[in-house]
Motif scaffolding. Structure first.
Motif, mmCIF file in Angstrom:
data_model
loop_
_atom_site.group_PDB
_atom_site.id
_atom_site.type_symbol
_atom_site.label_atom_id
_atom_site.label_comp_id
_atom_site.label_asym_id
_atom_site.label_seq_id
_atom_site.Cartn_x
_atom_site.Cartn_y
_atom_site.Cartn_z
ATOM 1 N N UNK A 135 45.578 31.681 16.724
ATOM 2 C CA UNK A 135 46.948 31.213 16.527
ATOM 3 C C UNK A 135 47.103 30.502 15.187
ATOM 4 N N UNK A 136 46.044 29.832 14.743
ATOM 5 C CA UNK A 136 46.072 29.146 13.453
ATOM 6 C C UNK A 136 46.055 30.128 12.283
ATOM 7 N N UNK A 137 45.762 31.397 12.576
ATOM 8 C CA UNK A 137 45.615 32.400 11.518
ATOM 9 C C UNK A 137 46.834 33.308 11.401
ATOM 10 N N UNK A 138 47.869 33.022 12.162
ATOM 11 C CA UNK A 138 49.103 33.818 12.074
ATOM 12 C C UNK A 138 49.644 33.763 10.653
ATOM 13 N N UNK A 139 49.955 34.929 10.098
ATOM 14 C CA UNK A 139 50.453 35.004 8.730
ATOM 15 C C UNK A 139 49.360 35.122 7.693
ATOM 16 N N UNK A 140 48.082 34.971 8.115
ATOM 17 C CA UNK A 140 46.946 35.108 7.208
ATOM 18 C C UNK A 140 46.423 36.549 7.243
ATOM 19 N N UNK A 141 45.643 36.910 6.253
ATOM 20 C CA UNK A 141 45.047 38.237 6.210
ATOM 21 C C UNK A 141 43.692 38.212 6.933
ATOM 22 N N UNK A 142 43.484 39.213 7.786
ATOM 23 C CA UNK A 142 42.221 39.336 8.513
ATOM 24 C C UNK A 142 41.645 40.729 8.279
ATOM 25 N N UNK A 143 40.378 40.767 7.950
ATOM 26 C CA UNK A 143 39.695 42.039 7.690
ATOM 27 C C UNK A 143 39.128 42.616 8.980
ATOM 28 N N UNK A 144 39.048 43.933 9.027
ATOM 29 C CA UNK A 144 38.380 44.623 10.125
ATOM 30 C C UNK A 144 37.993 46.014 9.639
ATOM 31 N N UNK A 145 37.313 46.789 10.500
ATOM 32 C CA UNK A 145 36.886 48.118 10.110
ATOM 33 C C UNK A 145 37.882 49.163 10.597
ATOM 34 N N UNK A 146 38.157 50.110 9.725
ATOM 35 C CA UNK A 146 39.130 51.151 10.019
ATOM 36 C C UNK A 146 38.649 52.053 11.150
ATOM 37 N N UNK A 147 39.571 52.383 12.061
ATOM 38 C CA UNK A 147 39.258 53.322 13.122
ATOM 39 C C UNK A 147 38.381 52.776 14.230
ATOM 40 N N UNK A 148 38.335 51.455 14.388
ATOM 41 C CA UNK A 148 37.502 50.842 15.414
ATOM 42 C C UNK A 148 38.366 50.167 16.476
ATOM 43 N N UNK A 149 37.731 49.836 17.600
ATOM 44 C CA UNK A 149 38.439 49.075 18.625
ATOM 45 C C UNK A 149 38.804 47.693 18.103
ATOM 46 N N UNK A 150 38.012 47.168 17.176
ATOM 47 C CA UNK A 150 38.290 45.848 16.598
ATOM 48 C C UNK A 150 39.642 45.828 15.898
ATOM 49 N N UNK A 151 39.972 46.905 15.224
ATOM 50 C CA UNK A 151 41.242 47.010 14.503
ATOM 51 C C UNK A 151 42.417 46.900 15.478
ATOM 52 N N UNK A 152 42.320 47.594 16.591
ATOM 53 C CA UNK A 152 43.377 47.568 17.609
ATOM 54 C C UNK A 152 43.474 46.183 18.245
#
Length: 275
Positions: A135-152
């Motif tokens: 919740x503290x990260x709303x509006x911030x950029x977060x990285x993840x890997x393309x095409x993964x469950x993590x992205x979803x």
């Protein structure tokens, strides 16, 4: 029927039957060749990665090596990444893929999976002391890997936390190392993926990063293999269960995640055992 047409039909039949004969189940080919081709990651610390000396190793690396040993075959290790680990199984370029892959119903439409062999969950990694929850990260950029469950999952978590544009808040990369580099350079405020991977990378700079908030999702890892090859699936499952039963699994686990290791993480589950 003309002779030319008969010859053409005969040739087509030979091609069809020849291809079918060569296509046989992966298990039969593995046992015939006495070799199993295994897809492994190369920058997923500490699952499958190259160390500072250029040596390939990791938890998945050791698990795959032990499976081959228990099947009585040699192992051929093939490099895969998040985009190729399923495709290589479908194309027959590897027999199994041991590549920190979450078993999902959607992926199960494309490949078969072993029983769960590793128990993980998705979290967010950030620089120490900056955030307490997603919740503290709303509006911030977060990285993840393309095409993964993590992205979803991270997009869903941001939306639930009140982010009006979660798709724009998430930046997707091809590799874990690229995500970590973006976090190090301040291009993103956090990186979200499986906790074991985050712990592995944060160990490169002890004390600088921390896991934020609760788990976003459970991530049960399965070993991918071709559809409808029950003999191969049974052989892999039996190897995993035997490893658990005789203590080999825990020996490998403690080597990478046990007390005193850079990637320390308590074992969170138990492998399914059959009588």
């Amino acid at each position: 029927m003309r002779l030319g047409k008969i010859i053409a039909l005969a040739a087509a039949f030979l091609v069809f039957t020849g291809s079918a004969a060569l296509a046989g189940p992966a298990y039969d080919n593995v046992m015939k060749d006495k070799k199993i081709r295994v897809g492994l990651m190369t920058d997923s610390i500490p699952g499958g990665f190259y160390n500072e000396k250029g040596e390939w190793g990791g938890f998945d690396y050791d698990i795959a090596t032990e499976i081959a040993k228990r099947m009585g075959v040699d192992i051929e290790r093939v490099q895969v990444n998040n985009k190729t680990r399923i495709a290589y199984v479908q194309q027959g370029r590897v027999d199994i893929s041991v590549s920190n892959m979450t078993h999902t119903r959607e992926r199960d439409k494309s490949v078969d999976f072993s029983i769960t062999y590793f128990f993980d969950g998705q979290k967010v990694l950030a620089k120490k002391g900056q955030f307490k929850s997603v919740k503290d990260m709303v509006g911030k950029k977060i990285a993840t890997m393309q095409g993964t469950t993590s992205e979803v999952n991270v997009k869903r978590a941001l939306k639930e936390a009140g982010d009006p544009n979660p798709d724009q808040s998430v930046i997707s990369f091809q590799k874990e190392s690229e995500c970590f580099q973006a976090l190090q350079m301040g291009r993103v405020a956090g990186w979200s993926t499986d906790a074991s991977i985050l712990v592995g990378y944060s160990a490169k700079e002890p004390g600088k990063f921390e896991l934020v908030g609760n788990f976003l999702a459970e991530e049960p890892y399965g070993i991918a293999m071709p559809q409808d090859d029950s003999a191969l699936r049974d052989a892999v499952n039996a190897a995993l269960q035997d490893m658990w039963k005789d203590g080999t699994y825990k020996t490998i686990y403690n080597k990478w995640y046990g007390p005193g290791t850079p990637f320390e993480m308590p074992l969170a589950g138990q492998i399914e055992m059959w009588p």
